[in-house]
Design a protein around this motif. Sequence first.
Motif, PDB file in Angstrom:
ATOM      1  N   VAL A  89      -3.781   7.789  -2.456  1.00 21.52           N
ATOM      2  CA  VAL A  89      -3.617   6.364  -1.923  1.00 21.52           C
ATOM      3  C   VAL A  89      -3.719   5.360  -2.919  1.00 21.52           C
ATOM      4  O   VAL A  89      -4.487   5.394  -3.827  1.00 21.52           O
ATOM      5  CB  VAL A  89      -4.849   6.069  -0.874  1.00 21.52           C
ATOM      6  CG1 VAL A  89      -4.687   4.922  -0.273  1.00 21.52           C
ATOM      7  CG2 VAL A  89      -4.616   7.286   0.212  1.00 21.52           C
ATOM      8  N   ARG A 142      -9.764   1.193  -4.987  1.00 23.15           N
ATOM      9  CA  ARG A 142      -8.228   0.896  -5.059  1.00 23.15           C
ATOM     10  C   ARG A 142      -7.235   2.028  -4.915  1.00 23.15           C
ATOM     11  O   ARG A 142      -6.569   2.386  -4.218  1.00 23.15           O
ATOM     12  CB  ARG A 142      -7.681  -0.121  -5.853  1.00 23.15           C
ATOM     13  CG  ARG A 142      -6.416  -0.785  -5.603  1.00 23.15           C
ATOM     14  CD  ARG A 142      -6.201  -1.987  -6.448  1.00 23.15           C
ATOM     15  NE  ARG A 142      -6.045  -1.300  -7.814  1.00 23.15           N
ATOM     16  CZ  ARG A 142      -4.895  -0.716  -8.203  1.00 23.15           C
ATOM     17  NH1 ARG A 142      -3.723  -0.805  -7.548  1.00 23.15           N
ATOM     18  NH2 ARG A 142      -4.854  -0.301  -9.606  1.00 23.15           N
ATOM     19  N   ARG A 194       0.660   5.426   0.489  1.00 24.83           N
ATOM     20  CA  ARG A 194      -0.144   6.749   0.931  1.00 24.83           C
ATOM     21  C   ARG A 194       0.639   7.715   1.000  1.00 24.83           C
ATOM     22  O   ARG A 194       1.825   7.927   1.693  1.00 24.83           O
ATOM     23  CB  ARG A 194      -0.888   6.391   2.349  1.00 24.83           C
ATOM     24  CG  ARG A 194      -1.626   7.787   2.791  1.00 24.83           C
ATOM     25  CD  ARG A 194      -2.363   7.319   4.236  1.00 24.83           C
ATOM     26  NE  ARG A 194      -3.323   8.530   4.510  1.00 24.83           N
ATOM     27  CZ  ARG A 194      -4.460   8.438   4.238  1.00 24.83           C
ATOM     28  NH1 ARG A 194      -4.814   7.465   3.619  1.00 24.83           N
ATOM     29  NH2 ARG A 194      -5.131   9.471   4.663  1.00 24.83           N
ATOM     30  N   GLU A 214      -3.993   0.998  -3.006  1.00 24.35           N
ATOM     31  CA  GLU A 214      -4.314  -0.076  -2.224  1.00 24.35           C
ATOM     32  C   GLU A 214      -3.804  -1.275  -3.208  1.00 24.35           C
ATOM     33  O   GLU A 214      -4.361  -1.480  -4.277  1.00 24.35           O
ATOM     34  CB  GLU A 214      -5.748  -0.423  -1.954  1.00 24.35           C
ATOM     35  CG  GLU A 214      -6.265   0.743  -1.114  1.00 24.35           C
ATOM     36  CD  GLU A 214      -5.807   0.514   0.257  1.00 24.35           C
ATOM     37  OE1 GLU A 214      -5.074  -0.526   0.979  1.00 24.35           O
ATOM     38  OE2 GLU A 214      -6.118   1.326   1.446  1.00 24.35           O
ATOM     39  N   LYS A 244       0.868  -1.400  -0.054  1.00 19.23           N
ATOM     40  CA  LYS A 244       0.209  -0.249  -0.133  1.00 19.23           C
ATOM     41  C   LYS A 244       0.910   1.144   0.030  1.00 19.23           C
ATOM     42  O   LYS A 244       1.830   1.264   0.706  1.00 19.23           O
ATOM     43  CB  LYS A 244      -0.997   0.211   1.142  1.00 19.23           C
ATOM     44  CG  LYS A 244      -1.784   1.140   1.335  1.00 19.23           C
ATOM     45  CD  LYS A 244      -2.746   1.262   2.401  1.00 19.23           C
ATOM     46  CE  LYS A 244      -3.567   2.226   2.457  1.00 19.23           C
ATOM     47  NZ  LYS A 244      -4.466   2.497   3.980  1.00 19.23           N
TER      48      LYS A 244
END
Length: 1087
Positions: free
Chosen positions: A546, A533, A495, A548, A493
């Motif tokens: 972000v 996502r 961010r 995912e 992930k």
Amino acid sequence: MSELTGLFVLKPESVTATKGKDITFVAKVDSSNLLRKPAMKWLKGKWLDLGSKAGKHLQFKESYDRNTKIYTYEMSIIKVVDGDAGGYRCEVTSKDKCDSCTFEVSVQGRTPPWFRISHVFRHIGDAGEDAGDLDFSALLKKREKKQQQVKEEVDVWEILKEARPCDYEKIAFEYGITDLRGMLKRLKKMKKVEPKKSDAFLRKMDSAYSVDKGKRIQLSVEVTDPNAQVKWLKNGQEIKPSAKYVFESVGNKRTLTINKCNLSDDAAYECVVGEEKSFTEVFVKEPPVTITKLLDDVHTVVGEKVEFEVEVSEEGASVKWMKDGVELNRETAGSKYRFKKDGKRHILIINEATKEDIGKYYAFTNGGESQAELEVEDKELEVLQSIADLTVKAAEQAVFKCEVSDEKVTGKWFKDGVEVQPSDRIKMTHIGRTHKLTIDDVKQSDAGDYTFVPDGYALSLSAKLNFLDPPKIHLDTSGTGNKNTITVVAGNKLRLDVEITGEPAPTVCWMKGDTVRENKEGFAHTLEHTSGRVRVETRKTLSSFVIEGAEKEDEGHYSITVTNPAGEDKAELFIKIVDVPNPPENVKCTSVGEDSAIITWDPPAFDGGVPIKGAPETHTASNFRIHSLNFDVYESTTYDAKKMIEGVLYEMRVFAVNGIGISQPSANSKPFMPIAPTSEPTRLTVDDVTDTTCALKWRPPEKIGAGGIDGYIIEYCKEGTNEEPVSKNQYRVKGLPVGEKMLFRVVAVNIAGRSPPATLGQAVTIREIMGQRHHPKIRLPRQLRTKLIVRVGEKVNLVIPFQGKPRPIVTWFKDGALLEDNTVGTRTSDKDTILFIRTAERSHSGKYTLSVQIENMSDSADIHIQVVEKPGPPIDVHVTEVWGFNVALEWKPPKDDGNCEIIGYTIQKADMKTKEWFLVYEHNRRPSCTVSDLVMGNEYSFRVYSENICGLSDEPGRSKNTAIITKTGLVHNRAPFKEKDISSSPKFTAPLVDRSVVAGYSAAISCAVRGFPKPKIVWMKNNMIIGEDPKYLMQNKQGVLTLNIRKPSLFDGGRYSCRAINDLGQDEVECKLEVRAVQEKGEEAKK
């Protein structure tokens, strides 16, 4: 027939003249689209030509403007008298175009006529709907009647009955009669009361006819003598037959038909037989002009332009404008009103409306009227420029500006409802109609709503002042290694939090795309998703990007842009996704040995974003057990596998390794087996030899191995090898050349490849086997034993079998000579021969001979080919005799019979009136025939087609003469031919035009002339004949004369003239040529 078009630029207007004063009427005609000079006629009433009345009382003037190409025609009436009142018409014609307009003249101070017969006509009811069509008295101004001395009355009807129709209008004007139609109706009835007998006419024309414009009318009389010749006159001039005027003569009836009547056909007509005449009058009625689009009411303010528009049913119609019962025209309107015509549209224009223009306006035509009302109000205070919202940064200047229509108006400025007071930073100005509020060194406290309120008006202008702080991105990528590059392992992930500042709050835009592609191609993806996502999470001062579960597709250039009215800021970064590599590709075994194999593969298509370190390798045996061949990373893409078991099937797979990890295994290679080739075959011998074949035998190899034997390949030194392996231990090689010495060898083949070859010790001779000969024999097909008939263009393909051993020699002949025609092809095999012609022609006809020969033995066969086509037409078709209703027809056979026999003829006839062909005979064997049952009085033509087995000829033979079935006892006397004299003196149809040219540039002047015999052309300059000067080029193309002057100088200016001369006379035109010097750039700049 002339076409009615709008040629008038300015038409004469109806006026009221004062008795004893002069009056002038002006008409203007545009000649820019005309081929010749227009002809103008001024008429009074319907047919009185005023051109013949020119003198002291009536004067005419004509002028021409070369720049605008407009002709101006003027008619002046000197010292107007009572007799000048009435209706007038002017007509302009030019070749196939014409136009006309009508106007009226009223005379003030005119005393009423002492003979008031016009009063009688106003009350005549017998004229029906035509009674008031020409009554112009209603348009005259009514005046009080004055006492007048009573004069002796004259019986005008007796004068009219004795007068000719062409004098009617003159008498009517003399005695004050205005209703001409009613007068003619009454005369007609009076003449019926006292009919006069005529020796030449059984029935005369009525005294008057009426026809609508554009319609057709027929004038007819009946004469006593059916052979009498008549003449038709119009206004005393003889009428010639044409498409417009059609003469008909049937028995005693004589008819004149006038097609598509126009105003010029409104005239007096006469039919003359010898010394007697029949008179009549034709009146052409114009349809009433209706209003198709009515006037609209107008509401406006003082000083604005007003337009009243009406649309009528016909172009060129007259429209009368009135305001509150008062007529508006060009004389009374002055500069305040303007009148405009555009086709069917008529417009009344008021330049600057005032309160005095309020009222009702009317538009009148002879078939309708329309009205509209005009309302004019005072102007209100008008905002010419309103204040606008402003957005400024700190320390900048803000200026609010507005403009109103009144310069004397003052006002006040307010901020958020509080009046603004002037200071060092705030200034208020009023210059003319403009009001300004200026704020220097803008601060945050100056933001708000500003309003300007004019004094004395319920009006306010508002705007807003916005204070700006430029946006800023605070992005920290110091811990990511390379500047603005973020590396993410696939599946993890990401961010990224970015701090943002700015006032007002900026708009955030995340984009994915290459910077270069974004700028040049406009290619970028805007990321606005707040869920999913890949998403963007935005708060007041923070924007988060972000991802995912990062994937390879997420890799690329990203940018964040923040924008507010104060500006924008942008930051770019690159997100790199790394992963394990893809499996290697295309794993295969390239070669095998007894206990080894060479394995190759291709690198993976995707290395995972990290360089490949190498590849460990494994193999699988036939019992599906997996063994690793190397435990260390192998960097090359080729591997030599050792210690394999012969005869066991193996499959290979490969893994790729990078800094992230090991890839998935590649696809298994095709199964392979470590084996070795066999030894060479044994005991190779020759079993049999013929004239074209050789049979070989051999034994299997001594060493075969685990791969076994797939087959054998036999090779000889001339042609090569057989394509497919032979499974047996013997083989017959065919197609060998006779007498040649051939070397043979045999190779065993299995999965491991070819064995060493087994060869013969010596060469084998391919010898001819004697004692097996067969006599040559041709087997000719049944259909070729008779003559073969083929059409031209068809395809010929003959297959003729034969036999003989050894192979015989085949030869083709045509008409006894060796066949050498390139368009005829032959092809021969062991058993047959083929003769083919792709497109048959008549030259291919003849006898073809096929010969087959073996040494001194031979056989032959003849084939007859006849190429045919359609025959040509018969020749010399002519009528030999005509009797009664019969015709004898003869002809000669065609020159070209199509290379076959003519089997008959087809005869057709046609009436010369209808030109339609009808069949007379088919399959007529003889070159002659008799045509019967023809119609008396008709003239016939004949044509004959020849016929063979291909059909009728494409073209017929036509009879040279015709057959006329005459009526017995009747002889047709043709009228003698009169040759028309077309001789004429030269006449210029297009004049020379004055020109101004620049020195040094070639120029040309042109004109057009006609005349017969062809006139001689002489060009002159300043009355001196231009000779063979090479500076001038004279051209004459079908009457269009051109004088080309090559690069004229200032001395070439002057007057040029062109003279045309023939035996009947001469004509001359001239023009002025001005040559201007070229101005230098410096002189032009000074000017």
